[in-house]
Scaffold this motif. Structure first.
Motif, PDB file in Angstrom:
ATOM      1  N   PHE A   1       0.822  -1.211   0.000  1.00  0.00           N
ATOM      2  CA  PHE A   1       0.000   0.000   0.000  1.00  0.00           C
ATOM      3  C   PHE A   1       0.855   1.260   0.000  1.00  0.00           C
ATOM      4  CE2 PHE A   1      -3.107  -3.116   1.567  1.00  0.00           C
ATOM      5  CZ  PHE A   1      -4.126  -2.886   0.661  1.00  0.00           C
ATOM      6  N   ASP A   2       2.110   1.148   0.458  1.00  0.00           N
ATOM      7  CA  ASP A   2       3.013   2.298   0.376  1.00  0.00           C
ATOM      8  C   ASP A   2       3.288   2.674  -1.080  1.00  0.00           C
ATOM      9  OD1 ASP A   2       3.215   2.679   3.080  1.00  0.00           O
ATOM     10  OD2 ASP A   2       5.077   1.546   3.311  1.00  0.00           O
ATOM     11  N   ARG A   3       3.225   1.680  -1.966  1.00  0.00           N
ATOM     12  CA  ARG A   3       3.387   1.984  -3.398  1.00  0.00           C
ATOM     13  C   ARG A   3       2.310   2.954  -3.853  1.00  0.00           C
ATOM     14  NH1 ARG A   3       2.863  -3.254  -6.781  1.00  0.00           N
ATOM     15  NH2 ARG A   3       0.957  -3.324  -5.558  1.00  0.00           N
ATOM     16  N   TRP A   4       1.081   2.694  -3.445  1.00  0.00           N
ATOM     17  CA  TRP A   4      -0.038   3.535  -3.854  1.00  0.00           C
ATOM     18  C   TRP A   4       0.098   4.933  -3.262  1.00  0.00           C
ATOM     19  CZ3 TRP A   4      -4.965  -0.069  -3.433  1.00  0.00           C
ATOM     20  CH2 TRP A   4      -4.812  -1.129  -4.356  1.00  0.00           C
ATOM     21  N   ARG A   5       0.571   5.023  -2.016  1.00  0.00           N
ATOM     22  CA  ARG A   5       0.758   6.338  -1.394  1.00  0.00           C
ATOM     23  C   ARG A   5       1.808   7.140  -2.160  1.00  0.00           C
ATOM     24  NH1 ARG A   5       0.902   2.725   3.190  1.00  0.00           N
ATOM     25  NH2 ARG A   5      -1.180   2.636   4.130  1.00  0.00           N
TER      26      ARG A   5
END
Length: 397
Positions: A189-193
């Motif tokens: 989910f850090d990728r999306w952030r």
């Protein structure tokens, strides 16, 4: 726009529309990059789809590959590497093993970078060029990142890929060779952030989703997946068309593109009956939603089938399966590895995540869902050279 890069917007392109509430959005003013603003404000994120004006249409005479269906694509001219026109391979021995009338494989591994993502990337790059962005960006475990990076390079754009440590060495090497900027995050989910921040800064145009709960990928790109359905219909013209189409599924971009493509083919008079769509997934996500769970929930599970991993579901995936009277079928790593070998021995070398389509069909055969008269298309989305040998060997044990 980069000099010398031919970009021609389709004059029939009318705008975007929400596939949940139907709200229409024009092409003037800021582009909605997180799905339908109205539905998101209500707490029900939903994807946008491309709208077209005009009446009946036909394939473009003399055009090849994906461009043959340009009358229903956002751009008539875009940076191309020769995508589309992949073979529909008749496999009578596998049809007999499944107990169905016909079985074909739509081999998307024969696209320029070896996956179906090559139908999305050129249209995203074309849109970025038209809007004047200096770079494109995607959150990707492999196939999408490599595809987007190569199409961006061909168009003279920069490319950023947000990924995880599970990306295979072959994919990482391809990104290094093409000069993409790769940023690695342990938490998916850090990728999306990170993508969200780069988009908000105006530095990059997004190819993939970056919000939670998610929507589908860039709608201009997803529209390219319709051409898979168009090619299937055209290849079976004069023959009996498919009644079931099975595709690997993460957040349903391909699944939705197939459904829209088959709908367009029927509206154009090419297709007498719409097929049922089957989503092959690595653990129950979409299957749980179809059984009554909220599509906005998280559905955690562990898998090394990274091309179709993830713990989320999109509204577009739910709609494609429900509207087509289809199914979602969870497939284990072992089943996928065994199906991969069966496909190879029939002449199709598939990535393990792609081989889930045969494993799902075998499961449906066991359940009696497939009928003797069914004509089945398995969409193999990527070729087998992208798998690590150790993963395949361990999954087979």
């Amino acid at each position: 726009m980069q000099p010398g890069i031919p970009i021609q917007r389709n004059p029939a392109l009318a705008g975007l529309a929400c596939l949940r509430c139907g709200t229409a959005y024009g092409l003037d003013g800021p582009e909605p990059l997180t799905g339908c603003p109205r539905c998101r404000a209500e707490g029900y994120p939903a994807s946008l789809v491309v709208r077209y004006d005009g009446g009946p249409w036909q394939p473009r005479p003399g055009a090849r590959g994906m461009a043959r269906y340009g009358e229903r694509l956002p751009y008539l001219a875009y940076p191309s590497l020769g995508e589309g026109g992949t073979p529909l391979v008749d496999l009578p021995r596998l049809a007999a093993a499944l107990g169905v009338a016909r079985l074909w494989v739509k081999n998307e591994g024969q696209n320029p970078t070896g996956s179906h993502k090559d139908r999305l990337s050129p249209l995203v790059v074309a849109r970025a060029l038209e809007l004047g962005y200096p770079a494109v960006i995607a959150a990707s475990s492999g196939n999408q990142g490599v595809s987007l990076a190569l199409y961006a390079a061909a168009a003279g754009l920069e490319c950023e890929i947000a990924t995880t440590p599970t990306m295979s060495a072959s994919w990482r090497d391809a990104l290094d060779q093409v000069g993409a900027r790769v940023v690695t995050f342990t938490d998916p989910f850090d990728r999306w952030r990170y993508v969200a921040r780069r988009v908000e800064e105006g530095a990059c145009y997004p190819a993939t989703n970056f919000i939670v709960p998610p929507v589908g990928s860039n709608p201009f790109g997803v529209d390219g997946y319709k051409t898979v359905a168009h090619e299937i219909v055209q290849a079976t013209a004069g023959d009996e068309p498919p009644t079931v189409v099975v595709a690997p599924c993460s957040r349903g971009d391909l699944l939705w593109g197939l459904w829209r493509g088959f709908q367009e083919a029927r509206e154009a008079g090419w297709l007498p009956e719409l097929p049922r769509l089957v989503a092959a997934e690595p653990f129950p996500r979409l299957a749980r939603v179809l059984a009554g769970a909220d599509y906005r929930d998280h559905f955690p599970g562990r898998t090394r089938l990274i091309s179709i991993g993830g713990s989320t579901v999109t509204y577009q995936a739910v709609r494609a399966v429900q509207d087509s009277r289809g199914r979602a079928v969870p497939v284990t790593e072992g089943e996928a590895a065994e199906a991969r070998q069966q496909l190879a021995r029939a002449g199709v070398y598939a990535e393990c995540s792609s081989a889930t389509v045969l494993a799902a069909a075998l499961r449906l055969q066991d359940e009696g869902w497939l009928r003797a008269g069914d004509r089945v298309v398995l969409v193999v989305t990527s070729h087998g050279f992208k798998d690590g040998g150790e993963f395949v060997r361990s999954a087979s044990r």
